[in-house]
Every structure is written in C-alpha cells, then in structure tokens.
Design an enzyme around this catalytic site. Structure first.
Site, short mmCIF file in Angstrom:
data_model
loop_
_atom_site.label_atom_id
_atom_site.label_comp_id
_atom_site.label_asym_id
_atom_site.label_seq_id
_atom_site.Cartn_x
_atom_site.Cartn_y
_atom_site.Cartn_z
N HIS A 153 0.82 -1.22 0.00
CA HIS A 153 0.00 0.00 0.00
C HIS A 153 0.86 1.27 0.00
O HIS A 153 0.34 2.36 -0.25
CB HIS A 153 -0.94 0.04 1.21
N HIS B 146 -6.23 -7.20 -0.54
CA HIS B 146 -6.40 -5.77 -0.82
C HIS B 146 -5.59 -5.36 -2.06
O HIS B 146 -4.49 -5.87 -2.27
CB HIS B 146 -5.94 -4.94 0.37
N ASP C 54 -4.43 -12.90 3.24
CA ASP C 54 -5.70 -12.47 3.84
C ASP C 54 -6.90 -12.84 2.96
O ASP C 54 -8.03 -12.44 3.23
CB ASP C 54 -5.69 -10.96 4.19
C1 SP5 Z 1 -1.19 -5.17 3.97
C2 SP5 Z 1 -2.65 -5.19 4.26
O1 SP5 Z 1 -3.28 -6.25 4.19
N1 SP5 Z 1 -3.21 -4.04 4.66
C3 SP5 Z 1 -4.61 -3.97 4.94
C4 SP5 Z 1 -5.02 -2.67 5.51
C5 SP5 Z 1 -6.48 -2.67 5.86
N2 SP5 Z 1 -6.80 -1.59 6.69
C6 SP5 Z 1 -8.22 -1.40 6.93
C7 SP5 Z 1 -8.69 -2.35 7.99
C8 SP5 Z 1 -10.14 -2.16 8.31
C9 SP5 Z 1 -10.46 -2.89 9.59
N3 SP5 Z 1 -11.65 -3.62 9.45
C10 SP5 Z 1 -11.92 -4.42 10.63
C11 SP5 Z 1 -12.98 -5.46 10.36
C12 SP5 Z 1 -13.21 -6.27 11.58
N4 SP5 Z 1 -14.20 -7.27 11.35
ZN ZN Z 2 -4.23 -7.16 2.64
#
Ligand code: SP5
Ligand code: ZN
Length: 347
Positions: free
Chosen positions: A163, A201, A288
C-alpha cells in the site's frame, strides 16, 4: 528457497488503529511473522538468512528523498513534541485532499504526518523506521539473489509494503518491498519484471509506482475497492498511463467471491504474465484471502495455497515472494509456507 528474514520486524509494534470511531488493537502484530518463521522451521524449507544493509540510495529508486527523510526522523520529532509521546503511537489526523496543496512541506509535525500518509490505521512507532528499512534490505537482497541464480527467494518481514507509494504510508505499509525488489532486478540487468499481487487488498502503492512504465507489468487480484480497502484505487479500468498503457491489470472480485472465481482470475493473470515474457517475477504474497481471515471476505482454504505456489512455478521464472497481509495468525504460517512449498515441489 532462500528466506531473507527481518530479525528486527518486532521493533514495529503499533498499539492501536482507528476502526468505527474507536481505537482497536493493531492487526499487523509481530506474532504474524513469528507464525511464518515457526512453520518454515517445522518444514525445513531451505535456508534462513539475514540481509546485508543496503544504502539509502537504493530506496530512492522507489521512494522520494523527502518522504524517506521524514520517515527516518519522524519518531524523534514525535517525541520532541512532548516526552510523554514516547509511550504513544503517532497517528495521522489531517490530510491534504484534492484542492489542498501537497507541494509545500509544512513545518507542523501532524501536518507532515498527513502529507505522507493515506489513513489513520497505520501507526508509526519507535521502531517503525528500523523495521521497515531492514525489510527493504531483505527485498533488495532477495532480488539480488535471483540475479545470482537462485530460482526462489522469500522475504519474511513486517511491516508489509504494497500500500506504500513513492511518498506515502498507509494500510500498515511504509516502504514498498515488492517495488524495491522489482526495481533492483531491473537495475541489476533484468529487462522486464512482472509483479503479481495476490493480497486480498489492491496493491495501490505498487500500481501507482509503476503506472507509467512498460518494463514492469503489475497485476493484482483483490476485493472490489468499492467495498474494501484501499477504496480509491484498484478498478478494472485502470490499465496504465502513457508508455505504461496496457501494463497494469486489475482483476477485482466481489467480496464474498468463490475460490473458483479466484483461481479463474489467477489463470487470467498467469496467461498475461506469459505473454509479457518477463525475466523475473515478484509476488506480493498476502494470505488475507483465507476463509478464516478476520479482515477479509474471500474463502480460500489452506490447501488452496499449495495450488497457488504450483501454478506460479509453472511460469518458470526466478521468483521473489514478498510477505504482505494475512491476519489469521494461527493459520498464517501454514498458508504462507504452503505457497512456497507448492512452488518448490512443482519446480
Ligand atoms: C497489507 C494489508 O493487508 N493491509 C490492509 C489494511 C487494511 N486496513 C483497513 C482495515 C479495516 C479494519 N476492518 C476491521 C474489520 C473487523 N471485522
Ligand atoms: Zn491485505
């Protein structure tokens, strides 16, 4: 398979990230890399080595000097604001969106945090620079090992990288390890490099870094950005700009897509890599996409990761695997090492 292990990864240890109006524990925890290291040990998959430090100039091949300067000094500036800050994460709170200017670097620390970031979910901590720089060392070393004749190298590091753009952090990422590996491969004689990003992502940082170039093909399979982070990039109509037109391929899938749909996208990606005919491959390896991942909504199972490694091996390219996301800590090691073992077995 040579593994370049970032022994200093645990120096980056965020406490909290913002989620729905609250501070929640960070998803990117040191235990993630520990899980992978333990599984590598159990399976005895090749040697684990410590990287040599690379000069900051190697990082400037991808990142801007002013961003690197900021990142390297950010923690000491944060603590200089107030000694009590030493016990707190630094989290950005203000951003220069659209009509605001980003060409003038503010003096104010919070303003510079916002200038050089994309979200409030990526805390900067005392050891962030050390951990990120050592991860970048791993990425450049892995690329170099491929140029010296290795068929496979694995970068086991945190924080992740895909990212992070030329001049910003976000999405738990600070330095773009995959981009650094690809650039080093080119600087060391490769003519063309493909990057396949299989994290859940979209790899917005990597895409933006190479968007105008035809010597790096960037392909990403990810959840539809209309619903999932990073939200503002990763759509199918982003094909590359200028000389780079046709060298960016996004394969977004609806959150909740089947594993069969995911593997169909992988096939599309592999066919495009074949026609590009690169000299080497960089894999942004996020797991992920796992059914049990707490952040994500794809449904891959542990055995599927063996199949991914096998399919990538059939491309028959020197390959650098870069650890990105994946937050189901208990299964993380098995899932990541399955990709590597699938790759090794099919070679
Ligand atoms: C490297 C990578 O995988 N970065 C991912 C960044 C995502 N950041 C946003 C996370 C949003 C959190 N959502 C929580 C959901 C809980 N059920
Ligand atoms: Zn990710």
């Amino acid at each position: 398979m040579l593994t370049f292990y970032n022994e200093l990864h645990a120096q980056h240890q965020g406490r909290h990230e913002f989620f729905r109006g609250e501070l929640v524990p960070c998803f990117d925890q040191p235990a993630r890399a520990d899980s992978v290291l333990a599984e590598l040990g159990r399976r005895g998959l090749g040697r684990i080595v410590t990287p040599h430090g690379v000069p900051l100039m190697s990082l400037e091949r991808i990142h801007t000097p002013r961003y690197l300067h900021f990142l390297r000094n950010a923690w000491s500036e944060w603590v200089a604001l107030d000694p009590a800050n030493a016990g707190k994460d630094a989290i950005p709170s203000v951003w220069p969106v659209r009509t605001l200017r980003s060409d003038i670097e503010p003096h104010n620390f919070a303003a510079r945090m916002g200038l050089y970031s994309m979200d409030s979910g990526t805390p900067l901590t005392a050891g962030t620079w050390t951990a990120a720089k050592t991860g970048a060392d791993c990425a450049v070393n892995a690329a170099h090992a491929l140029r010296l004749g290795e068929r496979g190298a694995f970068v086991l590091s945190r924080p992740p990288g895909h990212h992070a753009g030329a001049d910003f952090f976000g999405g738990y990422c600070f330095l773009n390890n995959a981009a650094l590996a690809a650039q080093h491969l080119l600087d060391d004689g490769a003519r063309k490099v493909a990057i396949i990003d299989i994290d859940y992502h979209h790899g917005n940082g990597t895409q933006s870094i190479f968007y105008q170039r035809s010597d790096v093909l960037f392909i990403s399979i990810h959840a539809d950005p209309r619903d999932e982070y990073p939200f503002y990039l990763g759509h199918a109509d982003e094909r590359g700009d200028g000389a780079g037109h046709g060298f960016n391929l996004n394969l977004p899938l609806a959150a909740g897509s089947s594993t069969q749909a995911w593997f169909t996208a992988l096939e599309t990606a592999c066919i495009r890599i074949g026609s590009f005919a690169p000299d080497a491959l960089v894999v942004s390896l996020g797991v992920d996409t796992f059914a049990g991942d707490p952040l994500s909504r794809f449904a891959l199972h542990s055995a599927d990761y063996l199949k991914i490694g096998e399919r990538l091996a059939w491309l028959n390219l020197p390959t650098a695997f870069i650890f990105e996301g994946g937050y189901a800590v208990k299964e993380l090691g098995v899932n990541v090492v399955n990709v590597l073992e699938g790759y090794e077995t099919a070679l």
